[in-house]
Design a protein around this motif. Structure first.
Motif, PDB file in Angstrom:
ATOM      1  N   SER A   7       0.819  -1.226   0.000  1.00 59.43           N
ATOM      2  CA  SER A   7       0.000   0.000   0.000  1.00 59.43           C
ATOM      3  C   SER A   7       0.844   1.262   0.000  1.00 59.43           C
ATOM      4  N   ASN A  10      -2.295   4.678  -1.993  1.00 63.37           N
ATOM      5  CA  ASN A  10      -3.642   4.331  -1.569  1.00 63.37           C
ATOM      6  C   ASN A  10      -4.590   4.340  -2.772  1.00 63.37           C
ATOM      7  N   GLN A  11      -5.840   4.029  -2.535  1.00 65.32           N
ATOM      8  CA  GLN A  11      -6.788   3.900  -3.646  1.00 65.32           C
ATOM      9  C   GLN A  11      -7.009   5.228  -4.367  1.00 65.32           C
ATOM     10  N   THR A  12      -7.030   6.327  -3.635  1.00 65.60           N
ATOM     11  CA  THR A  12      -7.194   7.638  -4.276  1.00 65.60           C
ATOM     12  C   THR A  12      -6.015   7.940  -5.184  1.00 65.60           C
ATOM     13  N   GLU A 121      -4.508  -4.031 -10.622  1.00 64.49           N
ATOM     14  CA  GLU A 121      -4.934  -5.105  -9.732  1.00 64.49           C
ATOM     15  C   GLU A 121      -4.600  -6.453 -10.356  1.00 64.49           C
ATOM     16  N   ASP A 144      -0.632  -6.743  -4.927  1.00 68.03           N
ATOM     17  CA  ASP A 144      -1.770  -5.862  -5.172  1.00 68.03           C
ATOM     18  C   ASP A 144      -1.321  -4.546  -5.804  1.00 68.03           C
TER      19      ASP A 144
END
Length: 225
Positions: A7, A10-12, A121, A144
């Motif tokens: 990570s 992050n997703q943002t 992904e 990931d």
């Protein structure tokens, strides 16, 4: 030493990266490979020279260079310019080893460590593992999106063919302040020990001060500036 940092994005940040990549041009990745490696490199690379691409480059380099685990494990002195690759349609990057020196002039670096920051992904593509020949074993990794893999540049490694979907990743290289890999590993172990002891010992304890002194003195002994 092979390390996966989970990570890092992050997703943002991943979404912002993917949006930015929709606006850039792509070209044949073999253009940036060495004489031998270009024969086994089948991918495309993003042109990050425009304003949106440069902003993306600065974001990714800031996130990578500033991560505390990478700082502790790599002790970076200089970074290469980052590359972003896209691999699909049975493309890949066959067995190769990275050039020992990259860049020119003030930007020239000795490549001690390589890193791959995964931007896709794993469920969105088949194949595409990063396969690294380490002493005594071979490691295949496909983490990931947002995870970074750090590994020695002098290894033989490859990107396995992508048989379905599209794999996008950011790759780069760094020169360490500590040339010797065994010395870097000792310092990394000591940094992890220091982090553990800080959770159980009071600040300013003799044990922590002695460990601080030992780490600093080993860096003085081993660092190349």
């Amino acid at each position: 030493m092979l390390i996966t940092i989970s990570s890092l994005l992050n997703q943002t940040e991943l979404a912002e990266t993917r949006d930015a990549l929709e606006t850039v041009e792509w070209s044949d990745g073999a253009k940036t490979a060495g004489r031998t490696a270009r024969n086994v490199k089948q991918n495309r690379q993003a042109d990050l020279s425009g304003s949106r691409g440069q902003a993306l480059h600065e974001l990714l380099l800031r996130k990578i260079s500033g991560h505390p685990v990478l700082q502790a494990a790599a002790r970076p002195a200089k970074f290469s310019r980052l590359l972003i690759s896209e691999t699909a349609d049975h493309g890949g990057y066959g067995d190769h080893t990275d050039n020992a020196l990259m860049g020119r002039g003030a930007a020239r670096i000795r490549t001690d460590l390589s890193f791959t920051l995964f931007l896709s992904e794993p469920a969105r593509y088949e194949g595409g593992e990063l396969v690294i020949d380490m002493p005594g074993y071979t490691q295949a990794v496909k983490p990931d999106a947002g995870d970074l893999v750090l590994y020695p540049s002098g290894t033989i490694h490859q990107v396995a063919p992508v048989t379905k979907g599209t794999r996008i990743a950011c790759v780069g290289w760094l020169q360490s302040l500590i040339r010797d890999a065994a010395c870097r590993e000792i310092l990394f172990d000591m940094e992890n020990l220091r982090a553990s002891l800080r959770a159980s010992l009071p600040q300013g304890s003799r044990e922590l001060l002695t460990l601080d002194k030992s780490i600093a003195n080993l860096v003085r002994l081993w660092a190349e500036t």
